[in-house]
Design a protein around this motif. Sequence first.
Motif, PDB file in Angstrom:
ATOM      1  N   MET A  47       0.819  -1.188   0.000  1.00 13.49           N
ATOM      2  CA  MET A  47       0.000   0.000   0.000  1.00 13.49           C
ATOM      3  C   MET A  47       0.867   1.257   0.000  1.00 13.49           C
ATOM      4  SD  MET A  47      -3.206  -1.160   2.458  1.00 13.49           S
ATOM      5  CE  MET A  47      -3.572   0.473   2.925  1.00 13.49           C
ATOM      6  N   GLU A  48       2.089   1.138   0.528  1.00 14.53           N
ATOM      7  CA  GLU A  48       2.986   2.288   0.540  1.00 14.53           C
ATOM      8  C   GLU A  48       3.336   2.758  -0.871  1.00 14.53           C
ATOM      9  OE1 GLU A  48       6.371   1.145   2.829  1.00 14.53           O
ATOM     10  OE2 GLU A  48       5.184   0.852   4.642  1.00 14.53           O
ATOM     11  N   ALA A  49       3.286   1.844  -1.843  1.00 22.36           N
ATOM     12  CA  ALA A  49       3.601   2.205  -3.224  1.00 22.36           C
ATOM     13  C   ALA A  49       2.636   3.241  -3.778  1.00 22.36           C
ATOM     14  CB  ALA A  49       3.585   0.960  -4.105  1.00 22.36           C
ATOM     15  N   PHE A  50       1.394   3.237  -3.287  1.00 19.69           N
ATOM     16  CA  PHE A  50       0.365   4.141  -3.798  1.00 19.69           C
ATOM     17  C   PHE A  50       0.084   5.311  -2.865  1.00 19.69           C
ATOM     18  CE2 PHE A  50      -0.779  -0.197  -5.262  1.00 19.69           C
ATOM     19  CZ  PHE A  50      -0.384  -0.032  -6.580  1.00 19.69           C
ATOM     20  N   ALA A  51       0.869   5.468  -1.825  1.00 20.58           N
ATOM     21  CA  ALA A  51       0.615   6.503  -0.811  1.00 20.58           C
ATOM     22  C   ALA A  51       0.688   7.919  -1.388  1.00 20.58           C
ATOM     23  CB  ALA A  51       1.592   6.360   0.344  1.00 20.58           C
ATOM     24  N   GLU A  52       1.468   8.132  -2.434  1.00 26.41           N
ATOM     25  CA  GLU A  52       1.632   9.476  -3.001  1.00 26.41           C
ATOM     26  C   GLU A  52       0.477   9.886  -3.911  1.00 26.41           C
ATOM     27  OE1 GLU A  52       5.406   9.831  -4.910  1.00 26.41           O
ATOM     28  OE2 GLU A  52       6.459   8.949  -3.216  1.00 26.41           O
ATOM     29  N   LEU A  53      -0.342   8.926  -4.334  1.00 27.47           N
ATOM     30  CA  LEU A  53      -1.443   9.255  -5.238  1.00 27.47           C
ATOM     31  C   LEU A  53      -2.539  10.017  -4.516  1.00 27.47           C
ATOM     32  CD1 LEU A  53      -2.064   6.115  -7.463  1.00 27.47           C
ATOM     33  CD2 LEU A  53      -1.286   8.350  -8.166  1.00 27.47           C
ATOM     34  N   LYS A  54      -3.019  11.056  -5.166  1.00 34.90           N
ATOM     35  CA  LYS A  54      -4.101  11.858  -4.602  1.00 34.90           C
ATOM     36  C   LYS A  54      -5.425  11.134  -4.842  1.00 34.90           C
ATOM     37  CE  LYS A  54      -6.241  16.361  -4.936  1.00 34.90           C
ATOM     38  NZ  LYS A  54      -6.361  17.580  -5.705  1.00 34.90           N
ATOM     39  N   ASP A  55      -6.268  11.092  -3.827  1.00 32.53           N
ATOM     40  CA  ASP A  55      -7.577  10.451  -3.933  1.00 32.53           C
ATOM     41  C   ASP A  55      -8.559  11.455  -4.538  1.00 32.53           C
ATOM     42  OD1 ASP A  55      -9.906   9.022  -3.701  1.00 32.53           O
ATOM     43  OD2 ASP A  55      -9.511   8.358  -1.648  1.00 32.53           O
ATOM     44  N   PRO A  56      -9.047  11.193  -5.776  1.00 35.35           N
ATOM     45  CA  PRO A  56      -9.939  12.153  -6.419  1.00 35.35           C
ATOM     46  C   PRO A  56     -11.394  12.075  -5.933  1.00 35.35           C
ATOM     47  CG  PRO A  56      -9.572  10.294  -7.865  1.00 35.35           C
ATOM     48  CD  PRO A  56      -8.718  10.074  -6.641  1.00 35.35           C
ATOM     49  N   ARG A  57     -11.700  11.084  -5.124  1.00 34.63           N
ATOM     50  CA  ARG A  57     -13.077  10.922  -4.660  1.00 34.63           C
ATOM     51  C   ARG A  57     -13.406  11.964  -3.601  1.00 34.63           C
ATOM     52  NH1 ARG A  57     -12.940   5.052  -2.426  1.00 34.63           N
ATOM     53  NH2 ARG A  57     -11.065   5.924  -1.520  1.00 34.63           N
ATOM     54  N   ARG A  58     -14.677  12.280  -3.493  1.00 29.79           N
ATOM     55  CA  ARG A  58     -15.090  13.204  -2.431  1.00 29.79           C
ATOM     56  C   ARG A  58     -15.011  12.476  -1.097  1.00 29.79           C
ATOM     57  NH1 ARG A  58     -21.414  13.118  -2.022  1.00 29.79           N
ATOM     58  NH2 ARG A  58     -21.623  10.969  -2.526  1.00 29.79           N
ATOM     59  N   LYS A  59     -14.783  13.200  -0.043  1.00 27.10           N
ATOM     60  CA  LYS A  59     -14.544  12.600   1.278  1.00 27.10           C
ATOM     61  C   LYS A  59     -15.808  12.000   1.891  1.00 27.10           C
ATOM     62  CE  LYS A  59     -10.242  13.808   1.363  1.00 27.10           C
ATOM     63  NZ  LYS A  59      -9.363  12.858   0.776  1.00 27.10           N
ATOM     64  N   ALA A  60     -16.962  12.585   1.605  1.00 26.33           N
ATOM     65  CA  ALA A  60     -18.211  12.106   2.213  1.00 26.33           C
ATOM     66  C   ALA A  60     -18.517  10.685   1.761  1.00 26.33           C
ATOM     67  CB  ALA A  60     -19.357  13.034   1.832  1.00 26.33           C
ATOM     68  N   GLY A  61     -18.756   9.800   2.701  1.00 22.92           N
ATOM     69  CA  GLY A  61     -19.156   8.435   2.403  1.00 22.92           C
ATOM     70  C   GLY A  61     -18.033   7.460   2.114  1.00 22.92           C
ATOM     71  N   GLN A  62     -16.788   7.886   2.233  1.00 24.96           N
ATOM     72  CA  GLN A  62     -15.670   6.978   1.983  1.00 24.96           C
ATOM     73  C   GLN A  62     -15.491   6.013   3.143  1.00 24.96           C
ATOM     74  OE1 GLN A  62     -11.831   8.478   1.020  1.00 24.96           O
ATOM     75  NE2 GLN A  62     -12.572   9.718  -0.663  1.00 24.96           N
ATOM     76  N   ARG A  63     -15.514   4.736   2.851  1.00 21.47           N
ATOM     77  CA  ARG A  63     -15.252   3.727   3.882  1.00 21.47           C
ATOM     78  C   ARG A  63     -13.862   3.114   3.730  1.00 21.47           C
ATOM     79  NH1 ARG A  63     -20.896   0.476   3.626  1.00 21.47           N
ATOM     80  NH2 ARG A  63     -22.166   2.089   4.588  1.00 21.47           N
ATOM     81  N   HIS A  64     -13.364   3.100   2.505  1.00 21.42           N
ATOM     82  CA  HIS A  64     -12.082   2.455   2.224  1.00 21.42           C
ATOM     83  C   HIS A  64     -11.163   3.458   1.540  1.00 21.42           C
ATOM     84  CE1 HIS A  64     -13.929  -1.366   3.246  1.00 21.42           C
ATOM     85  NE2 HIS A  64     -14.950  -1.019   2.485  1.00 21.42           N
ATOM     86  N   ASN A  65      -9.908   3.453   1.949  1.00 22.66           N
ATOM     87  CA  ASN A  65      -8.986   4.410   1.341  1.00 22.66           C
ATOM     88  C   ASN A  65      -8.522   3.928  -0.033  1.00 22.66           C
ATOM     89  OD1 ASN A  65      -6.832   2.626   1.767  1.00 22.66           O
ATOM     90  ND2 ASN A  65      -6.303   3.546   3.710  1.00 22.66           N
ATOM     91  N   LEU A  66      -8.068   4.863  -0.825  1.00 14.01           N
ATOM     92  CA  LEU A  66      -7.676   4.584  -2.201  1.00 14.01           C
ATOM     93  C   LEU A  66      -6.515   3.602  -2.270  1.00 14.01           C
ATOM     94  CD1 LEU A  66      -8.065   5.321  -5.215  1.00 14.01           C
ATOM     95  CD2 LEU A  66      -6.325   7.080  -4.880  1.00 14.01           C
ATOM     96  N   THR A  67      -5.567   3.712  -1.358  1.00 19.92           N
ATOM     97  CA  THR A  67      -4.398   2.829  -1.414  1.00 19.92           C
ATOM     98  C   THR A  67      -4.795   1.363  -1.251  1.00 19.92           C
ATOM     99  OG1 THR A  67      -3.954   3.185   0.936  1.00 19.92           O
ATOM    100  CG2 THR A  67      -2.775   4.589  -0.612  1.00 19.92           C
ATOM    101  N   LEU A  68      -5.763   1.080  -0.396  1.00 23.54           N
ATOM    102  CA  LEU A  68      -6.241  -0.290  -0.221  1.00 23.54           C
ATOM    103  C   LEU A  68      -6.917  -0.774  -1.495  1.00 23.54           C
ATOM    104  CD1 LEU A  68      -6.785  -2.819   1.461  1.00 23.54           C
ATOM    105  CD2 LEU A  68      -8.838  -1.695   2.342  1.00 23.54           C
ATOM    106  N   CYS A  69      -7.754   0.055  -2.098  1.00 27.54           N
ATOM    107  CA  CYS A  69      -8.445  -0.325  -3.339  1.00 27.54           C
ATOM    108  C   CYS A  69      -7.440  -0.608  -4.456  1.00 27.54           C
ATOM    109  CB  CYS A  69      -9.418   0.762  -3.759  1.00 27.54           C
ATOM    110  SG  CYS A  69     -10.818   0.968  -2.652  1.00 27.54           S
ATOM    111  N   LEU A  70      -6.426   0.245  -4.585  1.00 24.48           N
ATOM    112  CA  LEU A  70      -5.421   0.050  -5.634  1.00 24.48           C
ATOM    113  C   LEU A  70      -4.562  -1.184  -5.371  1.00 24.48           C
ATOM    114  CD1 LEU A  70      -4.291   3.721  -6.303  1.00 24.48           C
ATOM    115  CD2 LEU A  70      -5.759   2.279  -7.715  1.00 24.48           C
TER     116      LEU A  70
END
Length: 181
Positions: free
Chosen positions: A1-24
Amino acid sequence: MEAFAELKDPRRKAGQRHNLTLCLALFTLAIAAGNKGFLAIGDWISSYNEQLINLFNPPKNRLPSYSTVRRALLHIDYQGYSTCLANFFNVQPSAGETIGLDGKVLKGSYQIENDNLNSDSHPAIMLVSAYIVERGLILEPCQVNAKTNEIKALPELIEKLALQGVVFAFDAINTQKKLVN
């Protein structure tokens, strides 16, 4: 997951249950395991649920569904994602290896809408990919300017690679006399 830590999450914050790094990370592992399509990715996540929870230790011990992974991928910066992967795997061509260069248009990437004022029409996205033939690895793609073609993008990509002793292979479109000079 550290490999994707620098990527900006383009999703809106409301309703997020899972972070982008986990999904990627899940998406990347599922594709590496040979899954094609989001339903197959969902089946893979379900099949290895316990092992993946132990590996990633997500909040509330819950993994995202395939649809959550799909939605997370809809708006990511694909060049940033490929850069993260290339950095993680440290993909670097060696002297004597062959690099195949080819331009491709991303299927369905164009948008022709004249009746929607909120959406601008735009041409298809074209990328030039660099492929290490001997190892079957793809280097970071280079996006082609919408007003040109792959012929104009190749010198920039070759200069960017700037490798000593690497053999470049092109398709027929790139054997024009003006490009050789």
